[in-house]
Design a protein around this motif. Structure first.
Motif, PDB file in Angstrom:
ATOM      1  N   SER A 141      37.438  45.837  -1.012  1.00 25.50           N
ATOM      2  CA  SER A 141      37.182  46.755  -2.125  1.00 25.50           C
ATOM      3  C   SER A 141      38.127  47.953  -2.097  1.00 25.50           C
ATOM      4  O   SER A 141      38.533  48.457  -3.148  1.00 25.50           O
ATOM      5  CB  SER A 141      35.735  47.243  -2.081  1.00 25.50           C
ATOM      6  OG  SER A 141      34.829  46.187  -2.319  1.00 25.50           O
ATOM      7  N   THR A 151      32.516  44.046  -3.162  1.00 30.60           N
ATOM      8  CA  THR A 151      31.117  44.432  -3.361  1.00 30.60           C
ATOM      9  C   THR A 151      30.913  45.914  -3.632  1.00 30.60           C
ATOM     10  O   THR A 151      29.810  46.320  -3.980  1.00 30.60           O
ATOM     11  CB  THR A 151      30.280  44.048  -2.118  1.00 30.60           C
ATOM     12  OG1 THR A 151      30.803  44.726  -0.967  1.00 30.60           O
ATOM     13  CG2 THR A 151      30.294  42.550  -1.889  1.00 30.60           C
ATOM     14  N   VAL A 188      30.253  49.283  -5.174  1.00 29.78           N
ATOM     15  CA  VAL A 188      29.648  49.620  -6.469  1.00 29.78           C
ATOM     16  C   VAL A 188      30.665  50.263  -7.399  1.00 29.78           C
ATOM     17  O   VAL A 188      30.722  49.977  -8.600  1.00 29.78           O
ATOM     18  CB  VAL A 188      28.446  50.564  -6.253  1.00 29.78           C
ATOM     19  CG1 VAL A 188      27.884  51.039  -7.582  1.00 29.78           C
ATOM     20  CG2 VAL A 188      27.362  49.869  -5.428  1.00 29.78           C
ATOM     21  N   THR A 230      33.161  48.402 -10.396  1.00 29.44           N
ATOM     22  CA  THR A 230      32.823  48.096 -11.786  1.00 29.44           C
ATOM     23  C   THR A 230      32.132  49.253 -12.492  1.00 29.44           C
ATOM     24  O   THR A 230      31.657  49.091 -13.621  1.00 29.44           O
ATOM     25  CB  THR A 230      31.934  46.842 -11.869  1.00 29.44           C
ATOM     26  OG1 THR A 230      30.850  46.980 -10.931  1.00 29.44           O
ATOM     27  CG2 THR A 230      32.715  45.590 -11.556  1.00 29.44           C
ATOM     28  N   ARG A 252      26.848  43.155  -5.704  1.00 31.23           N
ATOM     29  CA  ARG A 252      27.337  44.470  -5.311  1.00 31.23           C
ATOM     30  C   ARG A 252      26.613  44.967  -4.059  1.00 31.23           C
ATOM     31  O   ARG A 252      25.585  44.439  -3.666  1.00 31.23           O
ATOM     32  CB  ARG A 252      27.128  45.476  -6.444  1.00 31.23           C
ATOM     33  CG  ARG A 252      27.746  45.061  -7.720  1.00 31.23           C
ATOM     34  CD  ARG A 252      27.575  45.964  -8.919  1.00 31.23           C
ATOM     35  NE  ARG A 252      26.760  47.149  -8.844  1.00 31.23           N
ATOM     36  CZ  ARG A 252      26.839  48.148  -9.724  1.00 31.23           C
ATOM     37  NH1 ARG A 252      27.717  48.088 -10.720  1.00 31.23           N
ATOM     38  NH2 ARG A 252      26.055  49.201  -9.636  1.00 31.23           N
ATOM     39  N   ASP A 253      27.187  46.030  -3.476  1.00 27.80           N
ATOM     40  CA  ASP A 253      26.562  46.625  -2.292  1.00 27.80           C
ATOM     41  C   ASP A 253      25.159  47.143  -2.569  1.00 27.80           C
ATOM     42  O   ASP A 253      24.308  47.149  -1.675  1.00 27.80           O
ATOM     43  CB  ASP A 253      27.419  47.778  -1.755  1.00 27.80           C
ATOM     44  CG  ASP A 253      28.648  47.299  -1.006  1.00 27.80           C
ATOM     45  OD1 ASP A 253      28.641  46.148  -0.539  1.00 27.80           O
ATOM     46  OD2 ASP A 253      29.616  48.071  -0.901  1.00 27.80           O
ATOM     47  N   ASP A 286      30.201  42.747 -13.990  1.00 34.95           N
ATOM     48  CA  ASP A 286      29.387  42.194 -12.907  1.00 34.95           C
ATOM     49  C   ASP A 286      28.739  40.888 -13.352  1.00 34.95           C
ATOM     50  O   ASP A 286      28.409  40.712 -14.529  1.00 34.95           O
ATOM     51  CB  ASP A 286      28.306  43.195 -12.498  1.00 34.95           C
ATOM     52  CG  ASP A 286      28.863  44.388 -11.757  1.00 34.95           C
ATOM     53  OD1 ASP A 286      29.696  44.180 -10.854  1.00 34.95           O
ATOM     54  OD2 ASP A 286      28.467  45.526 -12.070  1.00 34.95           O
TER      55      ASP A 286
END
Length: 420
Positions: A143, A166, A168, A171, A184-185, A397
């Motif tokens: 990321s 992942t 956040v 996106t 995502r995280d 997402d």
């Protein structure tokens, strides 16, 4: 998932239809639920070997060259996962070269080594947007590389579909070009923490992270959920990637003796941490995220890897009979081990290729613009990949993304199930 025989027949019918009508359509729709991107062609049409990075040596077809890039670490200590994504993407592209050739296009893989370095990722991204034949990017692994690189993709209207990022933030910045098929995280972190509390029964925790966008972002999410659920935090510390001795932080851990160490980071450091923690006498759980998901984790940690638990935003394709067949064919064809992100690289590539086909169709059979491809990919809905179904929301997402639990024995990681 659709059955292979159904997809093969459907592909043949649509290719024939294109030849008769001159309409350069694809055999699946980003607005529908056809699964051509997720199923392999009949055995006799599969590539006999892992082709080179150019995607083949045939002369360009009449419609011209279309390049799909990958951006992952192909060298350095994270290359195991980076190569798995690249190989999965290449495997998907090779399956569909003839499909594009029938429409007059030579589709090629254009792999780039971002070396898990943001500066190199950005430099590569600048090169990719300057090449008019590049129509999409499968990547990144990290990321921290994807976020700055995405600024360049946005400038060039070059669509990106990530199998692994992942963070956040990726996106949440409002870039239309950015997409991911994984969770995502803020989904992975809470589910990891809840599994640790509810299934492993932990009451105290010590979080270590690697100071990256991925590692610290995941650690922050786990910390918030632990605190919400009443798990006592005994420590929250960062380490530096690439170091070989983590005694300073592990001395804190052993002094406080938490029920669990949660590590937000990747397998090169994760393997060293658990090995050194066990050598110092730590007996509790060791858990991390999908960054621990690599066959190299076993090589680094040795016997200490046994019992390590991790969450992953990528599931196990071999849990179905169809998936087992796909995995066997993948390993036989590529002559490489199957990593969890292999199939996510495969699915990400097929999402992009599907968008390219839709854009060709919308452009009357002619080579589309990048913006047309971007629009088609962004509209992806109910696209059934080999493993995951993909529907992108406005942020990019995947609304179908899940989180999964794995546990290492001394030889391999084993799928436990979907995180609840």
């Amino acid at each position: 998932m659709k059955k292979r025989s159904h997809i093969s027949i459907l592909s043949a019918v649509l290719v024939a239809s294109v030849a008769l009508t001159g309409c350069a359509g694809g055999n699946s729709s980003s607005g529908g639920n056809s699964a051509s991107g997720g199923s392999q062609p009949p055995a006799q049409t599969q590539p006999s070997s892992n082709s080179g990075s150019s995607g083949g040596s045939t002369a360009p077809a009449n419609g011209g060259v279309i390049k799909i890039a990958t951006q992952t670490p192909l060298s350095g200590n994270q290359s195991s996962l980076g190569d798995a994504i690249k190989t999965g993407a290449e495997y998907a592209l090779n399956h569909r070269k003839e499909e594009f050739k029938a429409l007059g296009f030579d589709v090629q893989l254009f792999p780039q080594d971002d070396q898990a370095d943001p500066k190199i990722g950005v430099s590569n991204a600048e090169m990719l947007i300057s090449d008019p034949d590049v129509y999409g990017v499968v990547g990144h692994l990290n990321s921290g590389v994807a976020i700055p690189s995405s600024v360049k993709y946005e400038e060039g209207k070059l669509v990106m579909v990530s199998p692994a990022n992942t963070a956040v933030k990726l996106t949440e910045e409002g870039k239309k070009t950015v997409h991911r098929i994984c969770a995502r995280d803020d989904a992975q972190g809470p589910k990891a923490a809840m599994y640790a509390k509810n299934t492993l029964g932990v009451k105290t925790a010590f979080i270590i992270h690697d100071k990256t966008a991925y590692g610290q972002g995941l650690g922050d999410q786990v910390k918030m959920q632990f605190e919400k659920d009443g798990v006592q935090m005994l420590g929250y510390e960062g380490i530096t990637q690439g170091e070989k001795d983590y005694s300073a932080v592990l001395n804190q851990v052993t002094a406080k003796n938490p029920d669990i160490i949660f590590f937000g980071g990747l397998y090169p450091e994760g393997g060293i941490l658990i090995k050194q923690a066990r050598e110092k006498g730590y007996k509790g759980y060791f858990m991390g995220g999908d960054g621990l998901d690599s066959s190299d984790m076993i090589k680094i940690a040795g016997p200490a890897v046994e019992g390590v638990v991790f969450t992953s935003v990528a599931g196990d394709v071999t849990q179905t009979e169809e998936g087992k067949k796909w995995a066997d064919e993948y390993k036989k064809t590529t002559n490489k081990p199957l990593e969890t992100y292999s199939v996510y690289g495969f699915d990400s590539m097929n999402v992009i290729l599907n968008g390219v086909l839709e854009a060709i169709k919308a452009n009357g059979g002619k080579k589309p613009t990048r913006e047309q491809v971007l629009d088609a990919v962004h509209k992806t809905k109910d696209f059934q990949g080999q493993f995951t179904k993909v529907t992108f929301d406005d942020k990019g997402d995947n609304t179908n993304a899940d989180v999964f639990i794995y546990k290492y024995d001394k030889d391999k990681s084993n799928f436990v199930g979907k995180a609840q």
